[in-house]
Scaffold this motif. Sequence first.
Motif, short mmCIF file in Angstrom:
data_model
loop_
_atom_site.label_atom_id
_atom_site.label_comp_id
_atom_site.label_asym_id
_atom_site.label_seq_id
_atom_site.Cartn_x
_atom_site.Cartn_y
_atom_site.Cartn_z
N GLU A 24 40.00 28.38 67.58
CA GLU A 24 40.35 27.87 68.90
C GLU A 24 39.46 26.70 69.30
OE1 GLU A 24 41.15 29.64 73.41
OE2 GLU A 24 40.16 30.86 71.88
N LEU A 25 38.17 26.88 69.04
CA LEU A 25 37.21 25.83 69.35
C LEU A 25 37.50 24.58 68.52
CD1 LEU A 25 34.70 25.07 70.97
CD2 LEU A 25 33.29 25.99 69.13
N ALA A 26 37.84 24.79 67.26
CA ALA A 26 38.15 23.66 66.38
C ALA A 26 39.32 22.85 66.92
CB ALA A 26 38.46 24.16 64.98
N VAL A 27 40.34 23.57 67.37
CA VAL A 27 41.50 22.87 67.93
C VAL A 27 41.10 22.07 69.17
CG1 VAL A 27 43.73 23.22 69.08
CG2 VAL A 27 43.18 24.50 67.01
N PHE A 28 40.24 22.67 69.96
CA PHE A 28 39.75 21.97 71.15
C PHE A 28 39.00 20.69 70.76
CE2 PHE A 28 36.25 21.15 74.10
CZ PHE A 28 36.96 20.92 75.27
N TYR A 29 38.11 20.82 69.79
CA TYR A 29 37.37 19.65 69.31
C TYR A 29 38.33 18.56 68.83
CZ TYR A 29 32.64 21.65 69.31
OH TYR A 29 31.43 22.15 69.67
N GLN A 30 39.31 18.98 68.05
CA GLN A 30 40.26 18.00 67.52
C GLN A 30 40.98 17.26 68.64
OE1 GLN A 30 42.76 20.28 64.80
NE2 GLN A 30 40.88 21.11 63.86
N ASP A 31 41.29 18.00 69.68
CA ASP A 31 41.97 17.39 70.82
C ASP A 31 41.07 16.34 71.48
OD1 ASP A 31 43.88 17.07 72.93
OD2 ASP A 31 42.54 18.28 74.18
N ARG A 32 39.86 16.77 71.81
CA ARG A 32 38.93 15.86 72.50
C ARG A 32 38.56 14.67 71.63
NH1 ARG A 32 36.42 18.06 77.69
NH2 ARG A 32 38.44 18.74 78.49
N LEU A 33 38.26 14.93 70.38
CA LEU A 33 37.86 13.85 69.48
C LEU A 33 39.02 12.90 69.21
CD1 LEU A 33 35.63 15.93 67.04
CD2 LEU A 33 34.85 14.21 68.69
N GLY A 34 40.22 13.46 69.12
CA GLY A 34 41.41 12.61 68.95
C GLY A 34 41.58 11.69 70.15
N ASN A 35 41.31 12.25 71.32
CA ASN A 35 41.43 11.48 72.55
C ASN A 35 40.49 10.27 72.56
OD1 ASN A 35 42.24 11.00 75.35
ND2 ASN A 35 40.21 11.80 75.89
N ILE A 36 39.24 10.51 72.22
CA ILE A 36 38.28 9.40 72.25
C ILE A 36 38.52 8.45 71.08
CG2 ILE A 36 36.38 10.45 70.91
CD1 ILE A 36 34.47 9.32 73.05
N GLN A 37 39.03 8.98 69.99
CA GLN A 37 39.36 8.13 68.85
C GLN A 37 40.44 7.11 69.22
OE1 GLN A 37 41.57 9.83 65.52
NE2 GLN A 37 39.98 9.09 64.12
N SER B 179 35.67 18.71 62.02
CA SER B 179 36.31 19.75 62.84
C SER B 179 37.68 20.14 62.28
CB SER B 179 36.42 19.30 64.30
OG SER B 179 37.38 18.28 64.41
N GLN B 180 38.09 19.42 61.23
CA GLN B 180 39.34 19.80 60.55
C GLN B 180 39.05 20.46 59.21
OE1 GLN B 180 40.89 15.87 60.62
NE2 GLN B 180 42.19 16.20 62.41
N SER B 181 37.76 20.71 58.97
CA SER B 181 37.34 21.30 57.70
C SER B 181 38.05 22.62 57.42
CB SER B 181 35.82 21.52 57.74
OG SER B 181 35.46 22.57 56.88
N ALA B 182 38.27 22.88 56.15
CA ALA B 182 38.97 24.11 55.74
C ALA B 182 38.10 25.35 55.92
CB ALA B 182 39.39 24.00 54.28
N GLU B 183 36.80 25.11 56.01
CA GLU B 183 35.86 26.24 56.04
C GLU B 183 35.69 26.88 57.41
OE1 GLU B 183 32.25 24.61 54.59
OE2 GLU B 183 33.24 23.74 52.83
N PHE C 229 26.44 13.49 78.01
CA PHE C 229 27.90 13.36 78.16
C PHE C 229 28.62 13.93 76.95
CE2 PHE C 229 31.93 11.24 77.41
CZ PHE C 229 32.58 11.54 78.60
N GLY C 230 28.11 13.62 75.77
CA GLY C 230 28.71 14.13 74.54
C GLY C 230 28.80 15.64 74.54
N ALA C 231 27.71 16.28 74.96
CA ALA C 231 27.69 17.74 74.99
C ALA C 231 28.71 18.29 75.97
CB ALA C 231 26.29 18.23 75.34
N ILE C 232 28.77 17.67 77.13
CA ILE C 232 29.74 18.14 78.14
C ILE C 232 31.16 17.89 77.66
CG2 ILE C 232 30.54 17.85 80.51
CD1 ILE C 232 27.71 17.02 81.29
N TYR C 233 31.35 16.73 77.04
CA TYR C 233 32.70 16.36 76.61
C TYR C 233 33.23 17.32 75.55
CZ TYR C 233 36.59 13.49 74.97
OH TYR C 233 37.84 13.05 74.63
N LEU C 234 32.34 17.81 74.70
CA LEU C 234 32.79 18.73 73.64
C LEU C 234 32.61 20.20 74.02
CD1 LEU C 234 32.07 17.41 70.06
CD2 LEU C 234 34.17 17.40 71.38
N SER C 235 32.55 20.47 75.30
CA SER C 235 32.45 21.87 75.71
C SER C 235 33.77 22.32 76.34
CB SER C 235 31.31 22.03 76.70
OG SER C 235 31.41 23.29 77.32
N PRO C 236 34.29 23.45 75.88
CA PRO C 236 35.56 23.93 76.43
C PRO C 236 35.46 24.28 77.91
CG PRO C 236 34.96 25.10 74.41
CD PRO C 236 33.75 24.33 74.84
#
Lengths: 178, 178
Positions: free
Chosen positions: B132-145, B121-125, A33-40
């Motif tokens: 684009e992927l980072a922004v996506f991660y931030q969105d999804r991770l923010g949601n579950i957070q 996923s908010q790292s400066a590096e 689920f984690g993998a799917i959830y973090l896939s665009p």
Amino acid sequence: MDNSLSQARQNFIQGMSRISFFWGFPKAMGAIFGAIYLSPGPLSLDQLVEQVSVSKGAVSTNVRQLERLGMVQKHLRVGDRKDYYSAETDFWKIVKGILREREKQEFDIAIRTVDLSLELSQSAEISEEELELAVFYQDRLGNIQRFFEKIDNLVATVLALDEFRMGAVQKLFGADQK
Amino acid sequence: MDNSLSQARQNFIQGMSRISFFWGFPKAMGAIFGAIYLSPGPLSLDQLVEQVSVSKGAVSTNVRQLERLGMVQKHLRVGDRKDYYSAETDFWKIVKGILREREKQEFDIAIRTVDLSLELSQSAEISEEELELAVFYQDRLGNIQRFFEKIDNLVATVLALDEFRMGAVQKLFGADQK
DNA sequence: TATTATATTTAGTTTATACTAAACATTCAC
DNA sequence: GTGAATGTTTAGTATAAACTAAATATAATA
């Protein structure tokens, strides 16, 4: 690649594994689920095998279970034999799905068990000298029965809540303050 | 003896076994609690061994765990080396105990994991093409957070509720209608 | 119909966990 | 201090669950 995004993903997948296990599901299920959830985009079974390094058979059964719980959706594409999976992002919906699918059933069994014991302890065939014990059983079993009924009611209520009212409940619990 | 009271007890103990297992505890733990709960007086370790037919070692460890969760209380009697155990009958208190002892801790770990992934996923590096992927991660991770924080808040609120307010919440959920 | 790509099922293996039996520790009585 | 009663710890065992690898099923295309 082992940049920070990849680390973020790996860490998250591990975390979901752990949560899955804690709640009595296979670890691999959480990882998938984690993998799917973090896939665009939706992922195929083979992509999942690669990402979580679990055999195809295990991915197949776990992903099916995830679908059954409403945690992922299967997508079919025309001219493509693969199945693709995307994640449900509404976690309240997921919680409801799990309550409905698994917890509810188990609660029902628990309630029926207590009901049966209570009936048995109210049986007419109880002898004189056991009467005191029977009354004690009835008291204790009645106590747990009421508790179970309340839990059951609570679950049923949560299941019946729509999005709008769900928000109201959260507010009530102070959950929206953060 | 295999009269109806004995059947009631056996059935109840089995049911508690099942519930215990369902919630990720050893089956024997539920059985032991069931036996103590349906006993008019406190039970000694040896009596428990007899009633649930589990080895002394297992009863010893399980009963200790039950005590830790606040599900049973240990009684010592003067001039008697045995330990005696009686059951907590307030199930809301038990639920709170378990939330405090086990769930809360696990929730905290889950929250920290998501926090870490979000930070990563908010790292400066993060390179240009991964943005684009980072922004996506931030969105999804923010949601579950946000979801986890709400759950955490809910648990904290339940833990903070006293008996009086607990009643109010039950009423709110329609739990008292039955 | 044969071939290929995919998903599912099955048989066997691994692993984690809770259990048993027995050794050990502790406490009390004499 | 010795012996008896009790509780705890430990070493080994049994079992259930989930996994892997491989066989099988299914569907599509040529």
